[in-house]
Design a protein around this motif. Structure first.
Motif, mmCIF file in Angstrom:
data_model
loop_
_atom_site.group_PDB
_atom_site.id
_atom_site.type_symbol
_atom_site.label_atom_id
_atom_site.label_comp_id
_atom_site.label_asym_id
_atom_site.label_seq_id
_atom_site.Cartn_x
_atom_site.Cartn_y
_atom_site.Cartn_z
ATOM 1 N N ASP A 1 -7.449 -28.992 14.809
ATOM 2 C CA ASP A 1 -6.060 -29.409 14.619
ATOM 3 C C ASP A 1 -5.707 -29.475 13.146
ATOM 4 O O ASP A 1 -4.619 -29.075 12.729
ATOM 5 C CB ASP A 1 -5.824 -30.784 15.265
ATOM 6 N N ASN A 2 -6.632 -29.991 12.321
ATOM 7 C CA ASN A 2 -6.390 -30.103 10.875
ATOM 8 C C ASN A 2 -6.221 -28.729 10.238
ATOM 9 O O ASN A 2 -5.371 -28.532 9.371
ATOM 10 C CB ASN A 2 -7.544 -30.843 10.202
ATOM 11 N N VAL A 3 -7.048 -27.770 10.700
ATOM 12 C CA VAL A 3 -6.956 -26.410 10.156
ATOM 13 C C VAL A 3 -5.603 -25.801 10.484
ATOM 14 O O VAL A 3 -4.945 -25.191 9.638
ATOM 15 C CB VAL A 3 -8.092 -25.524 10.713
ATOM 16 N N GLU A 4 -5.146 -25.990 11.747
ATOM 17 C CA GLU A 4 -3.844 -25.447 12.152
ATOM 18 C C GLU A 4 -2.711 -26.084 11.365
ATOM 19 O O GLU A 4 -1.765 -25.413 10.949
ATOM 20 C CB GLU A 4 -3.650 -25.675 13.654
ATOM 21 N N GLN A 5 -2.804 -27.412 11.162
ATOM 22 C CA GLN A 5 -1.767 -28.112 10.387
ATOM 23 C C GLN A 5 -1.756 -27.622 8.949
ATOM 24 O O GLN A 5 -0.701 -27.416 8.351
ATOM 25 C CB GLN A 5 -2.009 -29.618 10.435
ATOM 26 N N ASN A 6 -2.954 -27.422 8.370
ATOM 27 C CA ASN A 6 -3.043 -26.943 6.988
ATOM 28 C C ASN A 6 -2.472 -25.536 6.859
ATOM 29 O O ASN A 6 -1.782 -25.214 5.893
ATOM 30 C CB ASN A 6 -4.499 -26.951 6.514
ATOM 31 N N ASP A 7 -2.778 -24.665 7.857
ATOM 32 C CA ASP A 7 -2.234 -23.300 7.840
ATOM 33 C C ASP A 7 -0.717 -23.321 7.923
ATOM 34 O O ASP A 7 -0.034 -22.566 7.218
ATOM 35 C CB ASP A 7 -2.800 -22.497 9.019
ATOM 36 N N SER A 8 -0.193 -24.186 8.800
ATOM 37 C CA SER A 8 1.264 -24.289 8.953
ATOM 38 C C SER A 8 1.899 -24.771 7.662
ATOM 39 O O SER A 8 2.922 -24.237 7.224
ATOM 40 C CB SER A 8 1.594 -25.249 10.096
ATOM 41 N N LEU A 9 1.285 -25.782 7.059
ATOM 42 C CA LEU A 9 1.809 -26.325 5.796
ATOM 43 C C LEU A 9 1.757 -25.273 4.698
ATOM 44 O O LEU A 9 2.695 -25.141 3.903
ATOM 45 C CB LEU A 9 0.997 -27.562 5.391
ATOM 46 N N GLN A 10 0.663 -24.500 4.673
ATOM 47 C CA GLN A 10 0.520 -23.463 3.655
ATOM 48 C C GLN A 10 1.586 -22.386 3.798
ATOM 49 O O GLN A 10 2.120 -21.885 2.805
ATOM 50 C CB GLN A 10 -0.872 -22.827 3.756
ATOM 51 N N ARG A 11 1.928 -22.034 5.058
ATOM 52 C CA ARG A 11 2.981 -21.038 5.294
ATOM 53 C C ARG A 11 4.321 -21.541 4.768
ATOM 54 O O ARG A 11 5.095 -20.793 4.166
ATOM 55 C CB ARG A 11 3.086 -20.713 6.785
ATOM 56 N N ILE A 12 4.608 -22.837 5.020
ATOM 57 C CA ILE A 12 5.865 -23.423 4.549
ATOM 58 C C ILE A 12 5.920 -23.419 3.028
ATOM 59 O O ILE A 12 6.932 -23.056 2.420
ATOM 60 C CB ILE A 12 6.024 -24.861 5.092
ATOM 61 N N ILE A 13 4.802 -23.794 2.396
ATOM 62 C CA ILE A 13 4.736 -23.840 0.933
ATOM 63 C C ILE A 13 4.916 -22.436 0.350
ATOM 64 O O ILE A 13 5.653 -22.227 -0.620
ATOM 65 C CB ILE A 13 3.398 -24.452 0.470
ATOM 66 N N SER A 14 4.247 -21.441 0.976
ATOM 67 C CA SER A 14 4.357 -20.057 0.501
ATOM 68 C C SER A 14 5.785 -19.552 0.615
ATOM 69 O O SER A 14 6.292 -18.863 -0.264
ATOM 70 C CB SER A 14 3.421 -19.152 1.306
ATOM 71 N N GLN A 15 6.441 -19.910 1.723
ATOM 72 C CA GLN A 15 7.829 -19.494 1.933
ATOM 73 C C GLN A 15 8.730 -20.085 0.859
ATOM 74 O O GLN A 15 9.560 -19.395 0.272
ATOM 75 C CB GLN A 15 8.313 -19.922 3.311
ATOM 76 N N LYS A 16 8.543 -21.395 0.594
ATOM 77 C CA LYS A 16 9.377 -22.054 -0.424
ATOM 78 C C LYS A 16 9.109 -21.468 -1.805
ATOM 79 O O LYS A 16 10.039 -21.253 -2.586
ATOM 80 C CB LYS A 16 9.116 -23.569 -0.419
ATOM 81 N N ASP A 17 7.818 -21.193 -2.108
ATOM 82 C CA ASP A 17 7.476 -20.605 -3.405
ATOM 83 C C ASP A 17 8.166 -19.259 -3.575
ATOM 84 O O ASP A 17 8.697 -18.944 -4.640
ATOM 85 C CB ASP A 17 5.952 -20.424 -3.522
ATOM 86 N N SER A 18 8.158 -18.443 -2.518
ATOM 87 C CA SER A 18 8.782 -17.120 -2.571
ATOM 88 C C SER A 18 10.287 -17.241 -2.794
ATOM 89 O O SER A 18 10.873 -16.501 -3.594
ATOM 90 C CB SER A 18 8.495 -16.365 -1.273
ATOM 91 N N GLU A 19 10.929 -18.180 -2.081
ATOM 92 C CA GLU A 19 12.374 -18.370 -2.225
ATOM 93 C C GLU A 19 12.719 -18.843 -3.633
ATOM 94 O O GLU A 19 13.673 -18.362 -4.242
ATOM 95 C CB GLU A 19 12.861 -19.386 -1.196
#
Length: 258
Positions: free
Chosen positions: A12-30
């Motif tokens: 569960d922690n790995v999935e949450q971390n992956d989800s958080l990382q995707r959000i962070i990457s998206q914001k960084d790109s924007e």
């Protein structure tokens, strides 16, 4: 059962971390996209300042090519201002489409608009100074008039484009969930990936091929405004018969396919 819980927690922690990382990457790109546009505007303002200095030096100096140099620099200023206004509209659009929100960003855009307006006034003042020195340049009048006309035209076009812009996406349940477009039975209620959508002009794009033998519209759109039919290959095609009514409830369209 205790052993199973211990194994589940890291997953569960790995999935949450992956989800958080995707959000962070998206914001960084924007943020990077917006900063690139912002830097282009700032560079344009700097080039305008340098061109104004060149005009001031030439108008107070001597030389047979004085008139030509003034014309070239004034036209450069007018064109750069036109480009900067287009970039500011692009920055506004990026902000509207971005998940990154903030009053400071809006204030930055307002400050940029004020700087461009100030440059517009300075260009008019420069025109008056040249008149006072009996430097009457027809091309200068054309440059200023063209600038004012372009500003009005671009504002109208930008507003018109915004009103007629929509976004669509189709994908499997797995794909839509990965982009946070679909969360359980809820659609577009989380921090979904807007970059996964395709932007369209609703006046032009009235047919969307779905390349699937199974299709279901998940967002709300009046049923009288569209048809969902199969082609010769039994694959579904969405035909929007009345774009204004179809997009009146939502400018985002989500279709589930298999």
């Amino acid at each position: 059962s205790c052993g199973n819980n211990e194994k589940q927690a890291p997953v569960d922690n790995v999935e949450q971390n992956d989800s958080l990382q995707r959000i962070i990457s998206q914001k960084d790109s924007e943020i990077n996209d917006m900063m690139e546009t912002f830097n282009q505007i700032q560079q344009g303002l700097q080039e305008i300042n340098e061109a104004e200095k060149r005009v001031n030096l030439v108008k107070d100096g001597e030389g047979s090519n004085k008139r030509r140099q003034i014309i070239e620099n004034i036209q450069f200023i007018a064109n750069t201002m036109k480009q900067n206004r287009a970039l500011i509209e692009k920055l506004r659009q990026q902000m509207r489409e971005s998940s990154v929100k903030g009053d400071q960003l809006r204030k930055t855009i307002e400050d940029l608009v004020k700087q461009i307006d100030e440059k517009d006034n300075q260009l008019k003042q420069l025109r008056a100074e040249l008149d006072a020195k009996d430097i009457h340049i027809a091309e200068l009048d054309q440059a200023v008039n063209a600038l004012n006309d372009n500003v009005k035209s671009e504002t109208i076009n930008a507003q018109d484009k915004q009103l007629n812009t929509a976004w669509f996406v189709f994908g499997t349940k797995k794909e839509l969930k990965e982009q946070h477009i679909l969360e359980g039975s809820k659609v577009l209620e989380s921090n979904f990936n807007k970059r996964y959508f395709t932007k369209i002009d609703i006046r032009v794009d009235k047919e969307i091929k779905l390349y699937s033998k199974s299709a279901r519209i998940l967002t709300m759109h009046p049923s009288s405004s569209y048809t969902l039919q199969q082609d010769a290959n039994k694959q579904y095609v969405l035909r929007i018969n009345n774009p204004q009514i179809f997009w009146s409830t939502s400018k985002y369209l989500v279709i589930l396919v298999k």
